[in-house]
Write a protein that holds these residues in place. Structure first.
Motif, short mmCIF file in Angstrom:
data_model
loop_
_atom_site.label_atom_id
_atom_site.label_comp_id
_atom_site.label_asym_id
_atom_site.label_seq_id
_atom_site.Cartn_x
_atom_site.Cartn_y
_atom_site.Cartn_z
N TYR A 39 0.85 -1.19 0.00
CA TYR A 39 0.00 0.00 0.00
C TYR A 39 0.88 1.24 0.00
N ASP A 42 1.05 5.04 5.13
CA ASP A 42 0.29 4.80 6.36
C ASP A 42 -0.86 5.77 6.59
N SER A 44 -2.54 7.96 4.69
CA SER A 44 -3.51 8.41 3.68
C SER A 44 -4.88 7.79 4.00
N CYS A 47 -5.54 4.16 2.54
CA CYS A 47 -4.70 3.14 3.17
C CYS A 47 -5.17 2.83 4.59
N GLN A 50 -8.16 0.68 4.29
CA GLN A 50 -7.81 -0.66 3.80
C GLN A 50 -7.23 -1.49 4.94
N MET A 51 -6.30 -0.94 5.69
CA MET A 51 -5.69 -1.69 6.78
C MET A 51 -6.71 -1.96 7.89
N GLY A 70 1.12 -6.05 5.99
CA GLY A 70 1.09 -4.81 5.23
C GLY A 70 2.50 -4.37 4.91
N SER A 72 4.73 -1.09 3.06
CA SER A 72 4.83 0.19 2.37
C SER A 72 6.24 0.72 2.54
N ARG A 118 -1.03 -0.28 -4.82
CA ARG A 118 -1.98 -0.94 -3.95
C ARG A 118 -2.15 -2.35 -4.54
N ASN A 140 -9.86 1.29 -2.41
CA ASN A 140 -9.65 0.27 -1.40
C ASN A 140 -10.12 -1.06 -1.98
#
Length: 170
Positions: A39, A42, A44, A47, A50-51, A70, A72, A118, A140
Protein backbone atom coordinates in the motif's frame (compact mmCIF):
# COMPACT_ATOMS: atom_id res chain seq x y z
CA UNK A 1 2.27 0.97 -14.81
CA UNK A 2 3.89 -2.45 -14.88
CA UNK A 3 2.43 -5.81 -14.04
CA UNK A 4 2.55 -7.30 -10.58
CA UNK A 5 4.02 -10.79 -10.25
CA UNK A 6 1.63 -13.38 -11.61
CA UNK A 7 0.32 -16.54 -9.99
CA UNK A 8 2.61 -19.53 -10.31
CA UNK A 9 5.78 -17.50 -9.66
CA UNK A 10 7.90 -18.16 -6.58
CA UNK A 11 7.37 -15.22 -4.23
CA UNK A 12 10.68 -13.39 -3.73
CA UNK A 13 11.86 -13.83 -0.16
CA UNK A 14 12.62 -10.73 1.85
CA UNK A 15 13.50 -9.55 5.33
CA UNK A 16 12.08 -6.19 6.39
CA UNK A 17 11.74 -4.24 9.63
CA UNK A 18 8.53 -4.73 11.64
CA UNK A 19 9.73 -2.43 14.41
CA UNK A 20 12.92 -0.38 14.66
CA UNK A 21 14.65 -3.42 16.22
CA UNK A 22 12.78 -6.46 14.82
CA UNK A 23 12.57 -7.98 11.36
CA UNK A 24 10.28 -10.47 9.63
CA UNK A 25 11.07 -12.61 6.60
CA UNK A 26 8.60 -14.12 4.17
CA UNK A 27 10.41 -17.39 4.81
CA UNK A 28 9.34 -17.17 8.47
CA UNK A 29 5.77 -17.80 7.28
CA UNK A 30 6.57 -20.85 5.14
CA UNK A 31 4.08 -23.62 5.87
CA UNK A 32 1.09 -21.29 6.07
CA UNK A 33 -0.56 -18.97 3.55
CA UNK A 34 0.64 -15.37 3.56
CA UNK A 35 -1.29 -12.31 2.43
CA UNK A 36 0.99 -9.52 1.25
CA UNK A 37 -0.79 -6.17 1.09
CA UNK A 38 1.39 -3.51 -0.52
CA UNK A 39 0.00 0.00 0.00
CA UNK A 40 1.20 3.56 -0.68
CA UNK A 41 1.37 5.24 2.75
CA UNK A 42 0.29 4.80 6.36
CA UNK A 43 -1.58 8.02 6.95
CA UNK A 44 -3.51 8.41 3.68
CA UNK A 45 -7.29 7.99 4.02
CA UNK A 46 -7.63 5.04 1.62
CA UNK A 47 -4.70 3.14 3.17
CA UNK A 48 -6.01 3.65 6.68
CA UNK A 49 -9.38 2.29 5.65
CA UNK A 50 -7.81 -0.66 3.80
CA UNK A 51 -5.69 -1.69 6.78
CA UNK A 52 -8.70 -1.25 9.11
CA UNK A 53 -10.70 -3.66 6.91
CA UNK A 54 -7.93 -6.27 7.13
CA UNK A 55 -7.79 -5.80 10.88
CA UNK A 56 -11.56 -6.40 11.07
CA UNK A 57 -11.35 -9.46 8.80
CA UNK A 58 -8.30 -10.88 10.61
CA UNK A 59 -10.35 -13.66 12.29
CA UNK A 60 -11.54 -14.78 8.84
CA UNK A 61 -7.97 -14.82 7.49
CA UNK A 62 -6.85 -16.83 10.50
CA UNK A 63 -9.52 -19.48 9.81
CA UNK A 64 -7.35 -20.29 6.77
CA UNK A 65 -4.21 -20.19 8.96
CA UNK A 66 -3.18 -17.16 6.88
CA UNK A 67 -1.04 -14.27 8.10
CA UNK A 68 -1.62 -10.81 6.65
CA UNK A 69 1.31 -8.44 6.26
CA UNK A 70 1.09 -4.81 5.23
CA UNK A 71 4.07 -3.42 3.29
CA UNK A 72 4.83 0.19 2.37
CA UNK A 73 7.87 2.43 1.96
CA UNK A 74 7.17 4.18 5.28
CA UNK A 75 9.71 3.72 8.08
CA UNK A 76 9.35 1.24 10.93
CA UNK A 77 8.75 4.17 13.31
CA UNK A 78 5.94 5.49 11.13
CA UNK A 79 4.41 1.99 10.94
CA UNK A 80 4.64 1.60 14.69
CA UNK A 81 2.76 4.85 15.33
CA UNK A 82 0.19 4.06 12.63
CA UNK A 83 -0.43 0.52 13.94
CA UNK A 84 -0.83 1.79 17.51
CA UNK A 85 -3.20 4.58 16.48
CA UNK A 86 -5.32 2.28 14.29
CA UNK A 87 -5.10 -0.66 16.75
CA UNK A 88 -3.80 -3.01 14.04
CA UNK A 89 -3.06 -6.59 15.06
CA UNK A 90 -0.88 -7.68 12.15
CA UNK A 91 2.62 -6.66 11.10
CA UNK A 92 3.40 -3.65 8.91
CA UNK A 93 6.76 -3.99 7.19
CA UNK A 94 9.00 -1.09 6.22
CA UNK A 95 10.28 -1.35 2.63
CA UNK A 96 12.22 1.77 3.52
CA UNK A 97 15.90 1.32 2.69
CA UNK A 98 16.72 0.70 -0.03
CA UNK A 99 13.39 2.38 -0.71
CA UNK A 100 10.87 0.09 -2.39
CA UNK A 101 13.32 -2.73 -3.11
CA UNK A 102 10.84 -5.46 -2.16
CA UNK A 103 7.93 -3.72 -3.89
CA UNK A 104 10.06 -3.53 -7.07
CA UNK A 105 10.66 -7.32 -6.93
CA UNK A 106 6.88 -7.85 -6.84
CA UNK A 107 6.15 -5.32 -9.60
CA UNK A 108 4.38 -3.19 -6.98
CA UNK A 109 6.40 0.04 -6.96
CA UNK A 110 5.34 3.36 -8.52
CA UNK A 111 8.61 4.88 -9.76
CA UNK A 112 7.11 8.28 -10.55
CA UNK A 113 5.52 8.60 -7.10
CA UNK A 114 8.06 6.83 -4.89
CA UNK A 115 5.40 4.68 -3.19
CA UNK A 116 4.05 1.15 -3.42
CA UNK A 117 1.17 0.25 -5.68
CA UNK A 118 -1.98 -0.94 -3.95
CA UNK A 119 -1.22 -4.61 -4.72
CA UNK A 120 -2.31 -7.84 -3.07
CA UNK A 121 -0.73 -11.29 -3.13
CA UNK A 122 -1.78 -14.59 -1.60
CA UNK A 123 1.29 -16.81 -1.24
CA UNK A 124 0.72 -20.52 -0.66
CA UNK A 125 2.36 -22.69 1.99
CA UNK A 126 5.28 -23.50 -0.32
CA UNK A 127 6.04 -19.86 -1.15
CA UNK A 128 4.36 -19.73 -4.58
CA UNK A 129 2.12 -16.82 -5.52
CA UNK A 130 -1.41 -18.27 -5.74
CA UNK A 131 -3.28 -15.02 -6.48
CA UNK A 132 -2.32 -11.44 -7.22
CA UNK A 133 -4.23 -8.24 -7.87
CA UNK A 134 -3.40 -4.58 -8.34
CA UNK A 135 -6.10 -2.10 -7.41
CA UNK A 136 -6.26 1.46 -8.69
CA UNK A 137 -4.25 3.48 -6.16
CA UNK A 138 -7.27 5.51 -5.01
CA UNK A 139 -9.50 2.45 -4.51
CA UNK A 140 -9.65 0.27 -1.40
CA UNK A 141 -9.62 -3.30 -2.76
CA UNK A 142 -11.29 -4.67 0.37
CA UNK A 143 -10.95 -8.28 1.44
CA UNK A 144 -13.35 -10.21 -0.82
CA UNK A 145 -10.71 -11.11 -3.42
CA UNK A 146 -8.33 -12.30 -0.72
CA UNK A 147 -10.99 -14.42 1.00
CA UNK A 148 -12.04 -15.93 -2.33
CA UNK A 149 -8.41 -16.79 -3.13
CA UNK A 150 -7.87 -18.33 0.34
CA UNK A 151 -11.04 -20.40 -0.08
CA UNK A 152 -9.94 -21.66 -3.52
CA UNK A 153 -6.44 -22.38 -2.19
CA UNK A 154 -7.82 -24.36 0.75
CA UNK A 155 -10.19 -26.33 -1.49
CA UNK A 156 -7.37 -27.10 -3.90
CA UNK A 157 -5.10 -28.27 -1.08
CA UNK A 158 -7.86 -30.50 0.28
CA UNK A 159 -8.72 -31.77 -3.19
CA UNK A 160 -5.37 -33.04 -4.37
CA UNK A 161 -2.91 -32.36 -1.58
CA UNK A 162 -0.92 -29.81 -3.56
CA UNK A 163 -1.46 -26.25 -4.64
CA UNK A 164 -1.89 -24.92 -8.12
CA UNK A 165 -1.77 -21.28 -8.94
CA UNK A 166 -4.86 -19.45 -10.04
CA UNK A 167 -5.56 -15.89 -11.00
CA UNK A 168 -8.70 -13.91 -10.48
CA UNK A 169 -9.48 -10.27 -10.93
CA UNK A 170 -10.92 -8.38 -8.03
Amino acid sequence: MGQVLAPGVTAPDFTLRVTPDQTLSLGDLRGRPAILAFYPADWSPVCGDQMAVYNQVLPEFRKYDAEVIGISVDSAWCHQAFAETRHLHFPLLADFEPKGSVARQYGAYRDGDGVCERALFVVDREGIIFWSYRSPIAVNPGADGILDALDRLENQEKGDGRTQSASVGG
